[in-house]
Design an enzyme around this catalytic site. Sequence first.
Site, PDB file in Angstrom:
ATOM      1  N   LYS A  96       5.177   3.225  -0.938  1.00  0.00           N
ATOM      2  CA  LYS A  96       5.540   4.726  -1.205  1.00  0.00           C
ATOM      3  C   LYS A  96       4.967   5.641  -0.955  1.00  0.00           C
ATOM      4  O   LYS A  96       4.940   6.670  -0.645  1.00  0.00           O
ATOM      5  CB  LYS A  96       6.302   5.091  -2.621  1.00  0.00           C
ATOM      6  CG  LYS A  96       7.778   3.937  -2.805  1.00  0.00           C
ATOM      7  CD  LYS A  96       8.262   4.457  -4.294  1.00  0.00           C
ATOM      8  CE  LYS A  96       6.600   4.061  -5.192  1.00  0.00           C
ATOM      9  NZ  LYS A  96       6.652   2.716  -5.624  1.00  0.00           N
ATOM     10  N   GLU A 133       2.442  -9.117 -17.890  1.00  0.00           N
ATOM     11  CA  GLU A 133       1.797  -9.508 -18.931  1.00  0.00           C
ATOM     12  C   GLU A 133       2.322 -10.793 -19.683  1.00  0.00           C
ATOM     13  O   GLU A 133       1.997 -10.501 -20.880  1.00  0.00           O
ATOM     14  CB  GLU A 133       2.499  -7.743 -19.943  1.00  0.00           C
ATOM     15  CG  GLU A 133       1.600  -6.341 -19.139  1.00  0.00           C
ATOM     16  CD  GLU A 133       0.976  -5.554 -20.154  1.00  0.00           C
ATOM     17  OE1 GLU A 133       2.676  -5.504 -21.169  1.00  0.00           O
ATOM     18  OE2 GLU A 133       1.427  -4.835 -19.556  1.00  0.00           O
TER      19      GLU A 133
END
Length: 428
Positions: A157, A320
């Site tokens: 992007k 995570e």
Amino acid sequence: MLRNLFRRRLFSCPTKYYFMLLVLSLITFSVLRIHQKPEFFSVRHLELAGDDPYSNVNCTKILQGDPEEIQKVKLEILTVQFKKRPRRTPHDYINMTRDCASFIRTRKYIVEPLTKEEVGFPIAYSIVVHHKIEMLDRLLRAIYMPQNFYCIHVDRKAEESFLAAVQGIASCFDNVFVASQLESVVYASWSRVKADLNCMKDLYRMNANWKYLINLCGMDFPIKTNLEIVRKLKCSTGENNLETEKMPPNKEERWKKRYTVVDGKLTNTGIVKAPPPLKTPLFSGSAYFVVTREYVGYVLENENIQKLMEWAQDTYSPDEFLWATIQRIPEVPGSFPSSNKYDLSDMNAIARFVKWQYFEGHVSNGAPYPPCSGVHVRSVCVFGAGDLSWMLRQHHLFANKFDMDVDPFAIQCLDEHLRHKALENLEH
């Protein structure tokens, strides 16, 4: 007759000896001149102190934690002159990197190894970025060594000019490249893991010599020199180093429900997921890791790890828990046992120093670190110059977050300090 006598005396044994010594000295000097390092590699030229003509900050005082100098920086950041200071754009980097020799020289990249010890311990880096080209340049320059390897993943992007600027920088070095496959990265989604995996694959296949892989983002910065990092990694004796702790109950929702990307954001579908396909429980950690080449090979090739990663693709912030969990699987090279006795917190791991707003306070009263000197973004401290003195006493290799738009003086002073530290012994 007198002329012959003069000649005999001129070329008597002592005189011949001195003449031969002079010739040998000239030959030796010529050889050394041919093989000496390029002129721009002089230590003085590579020092960064005084490199910024728009700064009058005393970095020595900043690093000592001088309150007056830190306050001076905070006031400087508020001025109109500071806000209007010249900035390098992606187009500037596109133009600068058309002449790589000039770019490397003017930006003061270190293009020759500094020590044999560093040459014998190459490190691989995965760097995930999407904007802020100046920050990437500063980060890459701070960690660049010719014996290391650098993969840069640019978000699909990102603006075309940013990608072109990154490609321009990479083209100036044989050991820096843009990832062969680029992802459109969505915050907290699987695409963030995939970006690192893409660089893992490229780095693993391109060279078999590097010892450890460290992953970074564009707002990280080292707080150790390359030599210090090498010595820290050597002391790890083949173990990985990353945050990995017992999963707190409040994070279980992240992987017990299915998430999907809707309009560029990760959304909870409310659909219950099947349990993870492994005997080891899930562990909590962060996106940051310091892992061995053997760990990387295992992650890329092991069937059970592939099943775990496939299962994790529709969870929230899989980065995570994924790396933290893999680190506790017994068969993984350099892993820890799954017993909670082997948990490693973010402050005990060396991968990254991060200040969370809700843990800040007075260290004397039990807080893990003092209050942030910069600003907070998503509860994470974006460091200011006042954070450096305490930070540099920690054992971590890198710190997050730094931002040229928030406090460029923090980066400038840290950059100058690390460069001087790396070079200070070379003149002796």
